[in-house]
Design an enzyme around this catalytic site. Sequence first.
Site, mmCIF file in Angstrom:
data_model
loop_
_atom_site.group_PDB
_atom_site.id
_atom_site.type_symbol
_atom_site.label_atom_id
_atom_site.label_comp_id
_atom_site.label_asym_id
_atom_site.label_seq_id
_atom_site.Cartn_x
_atom_site.Cartn_y
_atom_site.Cartn_z
ATOM 1 C CG PHE A 20 36.137 59.558 52.351
ATOM 2 C CD1 PHE A 20 36.854 57.961 51.265
ATOM 3 C CD2 PHE A 20 37.396 59.691 53.083
ATOM 4 C CE1 PHE A 20 38.140 57.764 51.326
ATOM 5 C CE2 PHE A 20 39.113 59.660 52.298
ATOM 6 C CZ PHE A 20 38.948 57.927 51.520
ATOM 7 C CD GLU A 44 30.941 65.469 69.195
ATOM 8 O OE1 GLU A 44 31.680 66.029 68.748
ATOM 9 O OE2 GLU A 44 29.866 65.237 69.816
ATOM 10 N NE ARG A 48 42.335 62.657 58.468
ATOM 11 C CZ ARG A 48 42.149 63.208 57.676
ATOM 12 N NH1 ARG A 48 41.331 63.455 57.199
ATOM 13 N NH2 ARG A 48 43.156 63.103 56.339
ATOM 14 C CD GLU A 108 49.029 64.285 46.254
ATOM 15 O OE1 GLU A 108 48.096 64.402 46.157
ATOM 16 O OE2 GLU A 108 50.375 64.215 46.490
ATOM 17 C CB SER A 125 44.344 66.320 65.710
ATOM 18 O OG SER A 125 43.467 67.472 66.203
ATOM 19 N N PRO A 126 45.394 64.411 68.445
ATOM 20 C CG PRO A 126 47.074 63.937 69.784
ATOM 21 C CD PRO A 126 46.940 64.485 68.848
ATOM 22 C CD GLU A 131 45.502 61.875 59.279
ATOM 23 O OE1 GLU A 131 45.951 62.172 57.989
ATOM 24 O OE2 GLU A 131 44.902 62.909 59.735
ATOM 25 C CD GLU A 154 41.799 60.367 43.798
ATOM 26 O OE1 GLU A 154 42.335 61.113 44.521
ATOM 27 O OE2 GLU A 154 41.283 58.929 43.812
ATOM 28 C CD GLU A 156 44.430 64.470 43.461
ATOM 29 O OE1 GLU A 156 44.308 63.570 44.540
ATOM 30 O OE2 GLU A 156 45.548 64.371 42.414
#
Length: 204
Positions: A20, A44, A48, A108, A125-126, A131, A154, A156
């Site tokens: 995913f 690395e 996302r 939600e 979190s660059p 993301e 899902e 949830e």
Amino acid sequence: MTFTTDDVDIIQRDTVFQGFYRLDVLRLRHRLFAGGWGPELRRELFVRHDAVCVLPYDPWEDSLVLLEQMRIGGLDKSNHPWMIELVAGLIDKDEAPEEVAHREADEEAGLQLHRLEPITRYFPSPGGSNEQVHLYLALVDSRGVGGIHGLESEGEDIRVSVWTRTDALAAMEKGRIDNAASIISLQWLALHGERIRADAGPRP
């Protein structure tokens, strides 16, 4: 001096995991502030989908709608992996961020968003992930809101509750609310809440 992506030389990029999410390994070098090029680096990158987070705010009651659910990221470092959060979802289809906001609010929390106000976009979190988060405040009617929500398909299990703005800010200050999107949006609301209330107009 302002650098751009033209000042990064990507020598090689390989995808080493594809689920995913995706994990890429890059070999690259970049220009230096002192001039010239730096050494070759191996990095690395966690690839996302971008995320959308929404702080549902009822300006007529001065209250917030917050969600609580188990988050795997908190298992190793927190006694409370059930985190208090915003409405949130990933842009994993051909959707605009605003469309995701409305869809996730319904799924939600059973919420209808009356108005979306952009707060900011940011990289959480660059140093290791690409993301980007699209963060919004939305006006909602919090009366009668609550209960257990989420998509069973899902996995949830989301508890939805209404908080006063004062209680939410106190929970943030005490560290009970400890995720980035919630902290940023609550601090933004602390600065802009009175303007939001003044501009809200009559309840829809």
